[in-house]
Structures are given as C-alpha cells and as structure tokens.
Design a protein around this motif. Structure first.
Motif, PDB file in Angstrom:
ATOM      1  N   PHE A  19      38.620  46.889  44.207  1.00  0.00           N
ATOM      2  CA  PHE A  19      37.191  46.911  43.913  1.00  0.00           C
ATOM      3  C   PHE A  19      36.924  47.610  42.579  1.00  0.00           C
ATOM      4  O   PHE A  19      36.165  47.107  41.746  1.00  0.00           O
ATOM      5  CB  PHE A  19      36.443  47.618  45.043  1.00  0.00           C
ATOM      6  N   PHE A  20      37.546  48.769  42.356  1.00  0.00           N
ATOM      7  CA  PHE A  20      37.301  49.486  41.119  1.00  0.00           C
ATOM      8  C   PHE A  20      37.908  48.768  39.912  1.00  0.00           C
ATOM      9  O   PHE A  20      37.384  48.858  38.804  1.00  0.00           O
ATOM     10  CB  PHE A  20      37.841  50.909  41.213  1.00  0.00           C
ATOM     11  N   ASP A  65      37.970  45.512  39.627  1.00  0.00           N
ATOM     12  CA  ASP A  65      36.957  44.488  39.339  1.00  0.00           C
ATOM     13  C   ASP A  65      35.758  45.082  38.617  1.00  0.00           C
ATOM     14  O   ASP A  65      35.186  44.460  37.712  1.00  0.00           O
ATOM     15  CB  ASP A  65      36.504  43.813  40.633  1.00  0.00           C
ATOM     16  N   VAL A  66      35.361  46.292  39.003  1.00  0.00           N
ATOM     17  CA  VAL A  66      34.239  46.938  38.327  1.00  0.00           C
ATOM     18  C   VAL A  66      34.594  47.265  36.886  1.00  0.00           C
ATOM     19  O   VAL A  66      33.784  47.079  35.970  1.00  0.00           O
ATOM     20  CB  VAL A  66      33.824  48.212  39.092  1.00  0.00           C
ATOM     21  N   THR A  77      36.471  45.690  34.966  1.00  0.00           N
ATOM     22  CA  THR A  77      36.562  44.482  34.137  1.00  0.00           C
ATOM     23  C   THR A  77      35.296  44.270  33.319  1.00  0.00           C
ATOM     24  O   THR A  77      35.358  43.767  32.193  1.00  0.00           O
ATOM     25  CB  THR A  77      36.823  43.261  35.030  1.00  0.00           C
ATOM     26  N   ILE A  79      33.234  46.671  32.188  1.00  0.00           N
ATOM     27  CA  ILE A  79      32.806  47.843  31.430  1.00  0.00           C
ATOM     28  C   ILE A  79      32.662  47.491  29.957  1.00  0.00           C
ATOM     29  O   ILE A  79      33.598  46.973  29.351  1.00  0.00           O
ATOM     30  CB  ILE A  79      33.814  48.997  31.605  1.00  0.00           C
TER      31      ILE A  79
END
Length: 363
Positions: free
Chosen positions: A180-181, A183-184, A186, A188
C-alpha cells in the motif's frame, strides 16, 4: 440392396489449395480514400480557419475511417467492412500516438545539434556572462552521472529486496501495508521528495558533518532521487517476479535446492529483462527531475566532482536555468543539454538491455 456411389469433387492441382473467391477492396482504393480524406480535411480546416495541422490530421483520420467503411461495405459486405474499419482504427491510433513522439524527437535533434561541440562537453558555465557565446554543460553532465549513479546503487538493491519479500515471503497485513505504501509513494511529486530530504538530511543530519551548517550536496539530490525511484523499481520487479512460472520454483524445491538459492539462481535470472526495464524507467525519471536538485543540491556553475560537498548541478537543472536565462545564447545551450540528457538515458538503457540479454544467453 443397391449402393449409390457419389463422385468425389475434383482434386486441387498439386501445390494449390481450394479457395473461396470473395470480392476484396483493392489497395489502391484504400490509398485513394486516405488521400481524399487528407485533402478534404485540409480544405475544410484551412479554408475556414478553425485550426491547424493537428486538426487536419484528426479530421483526416475520421474521414478516412468513414470512407473506408462505406467503400468496404459496398464491395466486401458489412462484416468485412467492420473488421477492416476496426483494424484501420487501431493502426490510426498507433500513428496518432507516435506523431507527438516523432515531433518531439525531431524538434530536439534539430535544435539541439547547434551547440553539440567540444566546448559544450568540455567546459562549464563558470565565469560565463550573458554576452558570452561559450560555456557548456560539463559540470551538469558530471553531476547527473554522479547523482543518478549513487541513487541507483542505493535504490536497486533495496527495491529488488522489497519486491522479493512481497512476492516470495510476504504474507498477511504487513506485506499488504508495504504494498500500500509503495503504491502511495508512486504518486509522490518530486518537489515533495526534495522537501523531505531538505527537512531531514540537509537541516538535521548534515550539520553534524559540516560544523553545524546545513550542507547542500549532490548526495542529497541522490537521496531525493532514491525516494522517487524506489516505488517504480519495487512495483516493476514485483510484477516480473509474479510472471515467473510456478513450476520452475517447484522443480527447484523438488531437487532439494533451498528457497534463497532458488530465488537467486532461477527466479531472478528469469525475470531479469523485465527488472532491467523497470530500473531504467526509474533511472530516466531520476535523471529528468529538476526540483530535488534545485532544493537540496543548490545547482552551481562550476565543476564539482565531489558529490558529498558543496553545490552540484545536473542536466535537468541546467536546462531549466538556461531556458529562463535572458541571454540570446542560452536557448541553444538548453536544447543541447536536453538532447544530451535524452541521449544519455538512451545509451544507458541500451547498455543495460544488452547486458541483461548477454547474461541470459550465457546461462
């Protein structure tokens, strides 16, 4: 009981196969429809003054598809007309997608060749005034190679190890949290990565090694680039590892080979071409970022071979600075630096692909 023998159909001649004869639309007719579509679109757009060449191309594609469907429907039938129209639509979409790339490449090469000389590659912008036609990007090339190289050394092992954990070992909530992090991360923006390194490394950590003063450096830009490269490498490597067939792993386990050696000698070499592609995508993104270098490396006009001390520039930052410079010689430098950056990424990509291919054949 009477038996009736039915004569067999005549056999085909040797080397020939019986074929159904159908009416087909000639190639000349397709070319004629394409020419007529371009002419009609050009007359409509330029005659009314409603747009430029881009609108001409778009309308020409629409007119061509309509004309092709009508002509094919009249000659070949509705089913073949639909098939031919959809095939033409797919090819037209490919051409339309290729046109911007070809336009950018042509513009980059035509304008960038003006300053591609020995002076551009052998000098920096140190002591170069607004009226001086000389000056080059040697300092920016050095900075780009060092910053991207350090970021690659930091990120590639970390990203591949993270992907191996997610695919081969990760189970449950912890692996889901990591994914999940990633994917997050990606999404930024580069400016956020630069601000993070500025707040953490420049303002907190570097003063301990710089007599209490914040130390801007190329290494800080490498850290910011690593933040941007990591999610790309993790996600691409994860997908490539998942594509490795399960029987390869099972066969290795059946022979008594440990899991770590199976991953190292079978799984990773099988996925290597895809992993290299993901790494080069991450390298291309890191090499083209401007905001992190501006925030944490500071830029600079002089040559700095030490990435751990003092300001350092990069090709992306050099393009940004020259594009906004008031000197009439600056745009040529900007175009030449942009072409150099694209060529550098292309050379690194080709070299990495050839290396991965050689290693695969060598096994």
């Amino acid at each position: 009981m009477t038996t009736t023998l039915t004569p067999a159909p005549p056999a085909a001649a040797p080397g020939q196969s019986p074929q159904l004869r159908t009416r087909k639309l000639p190639v000349v007719a397709s070319l004629g429809i394409a020419v007529a579509a371009v002419v009609l679109a050009a007359v409509l757009v330029h005659g009314t003054g409603i747009g430029g060449n881009a609108l001409v191309v778009a309308l020409a594609v629409v007119f061509y598809l309509v004309g092709l469907f009508v002509a094919s429907n009249a000659v070949e039938g509705r089913r073949q007309a639909r098939n031919r129209t959809w095939s033409a639509l797919i090819h037209s979409a490919f051409v339309l997608a290729l046109l911007p790339l070809a336009s950018v490449t042509w513009t980059l090469v035509s304008k960038g060749l003006e300053r591609l000389d020995g002076d551009f590659f052998g000098t920096s912008m140190n002591n170069i005034g607004a009226r001086d036609p000389d000056g080059g990007a040697y300092h920016a090339i050095v900075g780009t190679l060092e910053q991207v190289g350090i970021a690659t050394l930091i990120t590639v092992p970390l990203g591949i190890a993270c992907a191996i954990y997610i695919v081969e070992y990760g189970r449950g909530r912890f692996a889901f949290t990591i994914r999940f992090f990633v994917d997050v991360m990606t999404g930024i923006p580069s400016i956020v990565a630069g601000l993070f390194v500025l707040a953490f490394w420049i303002l907190i950590v570097s003063p301990y090694f710089n007599d209490g003063r914040p130390g801007y450096s190329g290494f800080a830009a490498s850290l910011a680039s690593s933040v941007l490269m990591l999610p790309t490498i993790v996600r691409s490597t994860e997908e490539m590892l998942r594509l490795v067939p399960a029987p390869l792993r099972e066969g290795s386990y059946a022979l008594g080979i440990p899991k770590w050696k199976t991953i190292l000698r079978i799984v990773l070499p099988t996925a290597l071409p895809g992993i290299v592609t993901g790494v080069m995508l991450a390298v291309a993104r890191a090499a083209g970022e401007t905001a992190p270098v501006l925030l944490v490396a500071g830029g600079g006009a002089a040559i700095n071979f030490n990435p751990f001390e003092n300001n350092q520039s990069s090709l992306a930052l050099f393009v940004y600075q020259q594009a906004g410079d008031a000197s009439r010689y600056a745009p040529a430098r900007a175009w030449a630096a942009a072409l150099t950056l694209v060529a550098l990424v292309l050379i690194l990509t080709i070299a990495a692909k050839l290396l991965a291919r050689r290693n695969r054949f060598g096994r």
